[in-house]
Design an enzyme around this catalytic site. Structure first.
Site, PDB file in Angstrom:
ATOM      1  N   HIS A  86      59.678  53.111  35.647  1.00 31.83           N
ATOM      2  CA  HIS A  86      60.141  51.778  35.112  1.00 31.83           C
ATOM      3  C   HIS A  86      59.015  50.936  35.191  1.00 31.83           C
ATOM      4  O   HIS A  86      58.504  50.548  36.251  1.00 31.83           O
ATOM      5  CB  HIS A  86      61.527  51.467  35.832  1.00 31.83           C
ATOM      6  N   GLU A 152      60.531  52.190  26.220  1.00 26.82           N
ATOM      7  CA  GLU A 152      60.973  51.010  26.494  1.00 26.82           C
ATOM      8  C   GLU A 152      59.709  49.850  26.430  1.00 26.82           C
ATOM      9  O   GLU A 152      59.088  49.723  27.430  1.00 26.82           O
ATOM     10  CB  GLU A 152      61.159  50.760  28.053  1.00 26.82           C
TER      11      GLU A 152
HETATM   12  P1  PGA Z   1      67.568  45.354  29.638  1.00 28.45           P
HETATM   13  O1  PGA Z   1      66.726  46.590  30.601  1.00 28.45           O
HETATM   14  O2  PGA Z   1      68.520  46.491  28.839  1.00 28.45           O
HETATM   15  O3  PGA Z   1      68.139  44.645  30.209  1.00 28.45           O
HETATM   16  O4  PGA Z   1      66.557  44.899  28.670  1.00 28.45           O
HETATM   17  C1  PGA Z   1      66.217  47.675  29.922  1.00 28.45           C
HETATM   18  C2  PGA Z   1      65.692  48.328  31.467  1.00 28.45           C
HETATM   19  O5  PGA Z   1      65.003  47.939  31.760  1.00 28.45           O
HETATM   20  O6  PGA Z   1      65.720  49.551  31.386  1.00 28.45           O
END
Ligand code: PGA
Length: 234
Positions: A86, A152
């Site tokens: 992440h 992401e």
């Molecule tokens: P968010 O985070 O939905 O708050 O943008 C997504 C993530 O970090 O997996």
């Protein structure tokens, strides 16, 4: 439509009383839902009809590593998934690709599944960054079928900024092609970053997207239930 994977990454949020309330309300009957609360709350989520993931693991099975949690320990609690790579771990805790690779190997060796997060910073070449992250994270890994990838973009996490459906489609396509070329297997690729109850319907239109990694909105039970409803049954 529907039948997507939904992952709730609750990050370091909610207190014990809030978690007790959350657990009573999240009675969803689907193995497509994976809840990732803070580690100390995981036992409250075990034994329901959804799956449970941990937000981070260490790469050793046991030993003198104060504060760490191993995949071996997770497996012994029937935790199914671990999030690895992440951007908050990469940026705030300086996790590099080599560490991520060791964590993935440890998770897979303990017969759990990996949610591997990849994504570019603002103004970076997304494909180039993602290719590097994937190749290093997945070096010497054979059981790729137990890996789910979450695209992401770092600039979309917690910002309410979100790529267009076309950009997400193209990036997911690129990731799937890369994985197929390297492993000869098809895997699931999700999108994550600023997903909420307002944009989920639009995101559902991305035909090659296998699901969603929801951060902030997963901590608000009513909003998360709406997202789940659309993504699983919409
Ligand atoms: P968010 O985070 O939905 O708050 O943008 C997504 C993530 O970090 O997996």
């Amino acid at each position: 439509m529907g039948n997507k994977i939904v992952i709730g990454n609750m990050k370091m949020n909610l207190t014990y009383n809030e978690i007790c309330d959350y657990v009573t309300k999240i009675n969803v009957d689907s193995k497509q839902l994976i809840i990732c609360p803070s580690s100390i709350y995981i036992p409250y989520f075990i034994g329901h009809n959804y799956k449970v993931g941990i937000q981070n693991v260490f790469f050793k099975n046991s030993g003198a590593y104060t504060g760490e949690i191993s995949s071996l320990q997770c497996k012994s609690l029937n935790i199914d998934y671990a999030i690895v790579g992440h951007s908050e771990r990469r940026i705030l805790f300086k996790e590099d690709d080599e560490t991520i690779n060791m964590k993935i190997k440890s998770v897979l060796a303990n017969n759990m599944s990996v949610i591997l997060c990849v994504g570019e910073h603002k103004n970076e070449d997304a494909n180039q960054i993602i290719k590097k992250q994937l190749m290093l994270a997945l070096e010497d890994i054979s059981d790729i079928e137990n890996v789910v990838i979450a695209y992401e973009p770092v600039w979309a996490i917690g910002t309410n900024e979100i790529p267009t459906n076309e950009v997400i489609y193209d990036t997911i396509k690129y990731i799937k092609e890369l994985i197929y070329k390297k492993f000869n297997k098809n895997i699931k690729v999700l999108y994550g970053g600023s997903i909420n109850e307002k944009n989920i319907e639009l995101l559902m239109k991305i035909s090659n997207c296998d699901g969603f990694l929801v951060g902030g909105a997963s901590t608000k039970i009513n909003e998360f239930l709406k997202i789940i409803e659309v993504a699983l049954y919409g």
